[in-house]
Write an enzyme that holds these catalytic residues in place. Sequence first.
Site, PDB file in Angstrom:
ATOM      1  N   ASP A 157       6.969  25.468   5.089  1.00 19.57           N
ATOM      2  CA  ASP A 157       6.143  25.571   3.889  1.00 19.57           C
ATOM      3  C   ASP A 157       4.682  25.915   4.204  1.00 19.57           C
ATOM      4  O   ASP A 157       4.251  25.864   5.363  1.00 19.57           O
ATOM      5  CB  ASP A 157       6.218  24.264   3.084  1.00 19.57           C
TER       6      ASP A 157
ATOM      7  N   ASN B  45       8.001  10.269  -1.069  1.00 20.19           N
ATOM      8  CA  ASN B  45       8.793  10.431  -2.297  1.00 20.19           C
ATOM      9  C   ASN B  45      10.148  11.101  -2.032  1.00 20.19           C
ATOM     10  O   ASN B  45      10.821  11.534  -2.950  1.00 20.19           O
ATOM     11  CB  ASN B  45       8.008  11.257  -3.314  1.00 20.19           C
TER      12      ASN B  45
ATOM     13  N   HIS C 198      10.626  13.934  -0.385  1.00 23.42           N
ATOM     14  CA  HIS C 198      10.651  15.402  -0.303  1.00 23.42           C
ATOM     15  C   HIS C 198      10.967  15.874   1.112  1.00 23.42           C
ATOM     16  O   HIS C 198      10.697  15.186   2.093  1.00 23.42           O
ATOM     17  CB  HIS C 198       9.368  16.046  -0.855  1.00 23.42           C
TER      18      HIS C 198
ATOM     19  N   GLU D 187      10.100  19.015  -3.957  1.00 20.64           N
ATOM     20  CA  GLU D 187       9.648  17.779  -4.595  1.00 20.64           C
ATOM     21  C   GLU D 187      10.736  17.219  -5.521  1.00 20.64           C
ATOM     22  O   GLU D 187      11.632  17.955  -5.947  1.00 20.64           O
ATOM     23  CB  GLU D 187       8.377  18.077  -5.402  1.00 20.64           C
TER      24      GLU D 187
HETATM   25  C1  GLP Z   1       4.447  17.123   4.255  1.00 17.73           C
HETATM   26  C2  GLP Z   1       5.250  18.376   4.643  1.00 17.73           C
HETATM   27  C3  GLP Z   1       6.609  17.993   5.089  1.00 17.73           C
HETATM   28  C4  GLP Z   1       6.487  16.740   5.935  1.00 17.73           C
HETATM   29  C5  GLP Z   1       6.171  15.573   5.022  1.00 17.73           C
HETATM   30  C6  GLP Z   1       5.810  14.289   5.750  1.00 17.73           C
HETATM   31  O1  GLP Z   1       3.739  17.251   3.127  1.00 17.73           O
HETATM   32  N1  GLP Z   1       5.336  19.386   3.656  1.00 17.73           N
HETATM   33  O2  GLP Z   1       7.216  19.052   5.791  1.00 17.73           O
HETATM   34  O3  GLP Z   1       7.650  16.479   6.608  1.00 17.73           O
HETATM   35  O4  GLP Z   1       5.229  15.944   4.062  1.00 17.73           O
HETATM   36  O5  GLP Z   1       4.508  14.338   6.230  1.00 17.73           O
HETATM   37  P1  GLP Z   1       3.942  13.293   7.274  1.00 17.73           P
HETATM   38  O6  GLP Z   1       4.623  13.547   8.547  1.00 17.73           O
HETATM   39  O7  GLP Z   1       2.465  13.583   7.351  1.00 17.73           O
HETATM   40  O8  GLP Z   1       4.228  11.942   6.744  1.00 17.73           O
END
Ligand code: GLP
Length: 242
Positions: free
Chosen positions: A67, A136, A138, A143
């Site tokens: 992404d 959440n 995702h 989302e």
């Molecule tokens: C982000 C990314 C995801 C990631 C997730 C967890 O926003 N888009 O690909 O796996 O949320 O993030 P973090 O590792 O900072 O908790």
Amino acid sequence: MNLIRVKDYNEMIERAGEYMKLQVREKKDSVLGLATGRTMVGVYERLIEHYKNKDISFRDVITFNLDEYYPITRENPSSYYQYMMEHLFRHTDINTENIHIPDGSTTDPLEECKSYDKKIEAVGGIDLQLLGIGRNGHIGFNEPKPVLELNTHLTDLDETTIEDNASAFSSREAMPQQAITLGIKKIMEAKKIILLANGREKSEALRKMTRKEVDPRWPASILQLHPDITTIADEEACERLE
Ligand code: GLP
């Protein structure tokens, strides 16, 4: 689903680094689906170590990131483009032509999404998809929604996502409210998936992901239908599992 419970973050990234090392050693031209976020920082450090120790080379590896924020320029220090350069790519021998990250500065996001899916198809799909998980539930930026979107798409970011990720930007206002994300289909079509979860704040998402019910309000729950997924989670993230 294969769930590996580990003690802490360090053990998690150690295991993940090994898993990815073996993938690249077995198939030098692996197509890797890559993720960003705090969770992945240590995984990429391990991969750089494996590269420096000459255990692996990235010369023939092809990557597709999950992404990118929208709108955002590649030069923006908070872009996922910069994240990947900083945390992985510039430390390796990867061929820049083999790096794919959705273009957050496109004026035609619909076209960008379509062509991103086509590029993945053109190389025969993703061999190994690395995933984190949002608080959440995702995956990528898929989302929580009434229905999961299959193709790569432009999405509004959830309030919790904005809350969790705003610290990467100079202010909450500076954070884009949308993102381009790989859809569920390309993630599910990956030959193998490895998902990492650490910390108490991921425990509810992990519980919902593993309770044998697919619920689009917890997008990661779809992963239970994948035939080859390994989840590596630390003690805190596993706290709410039965
Ligand atoms: C982000 C990314 C995801 C990631 C997730 C967890 O926003 N888009 O690909 O796996 O949320 O993030 P973090 O590792 O900072 O908790």
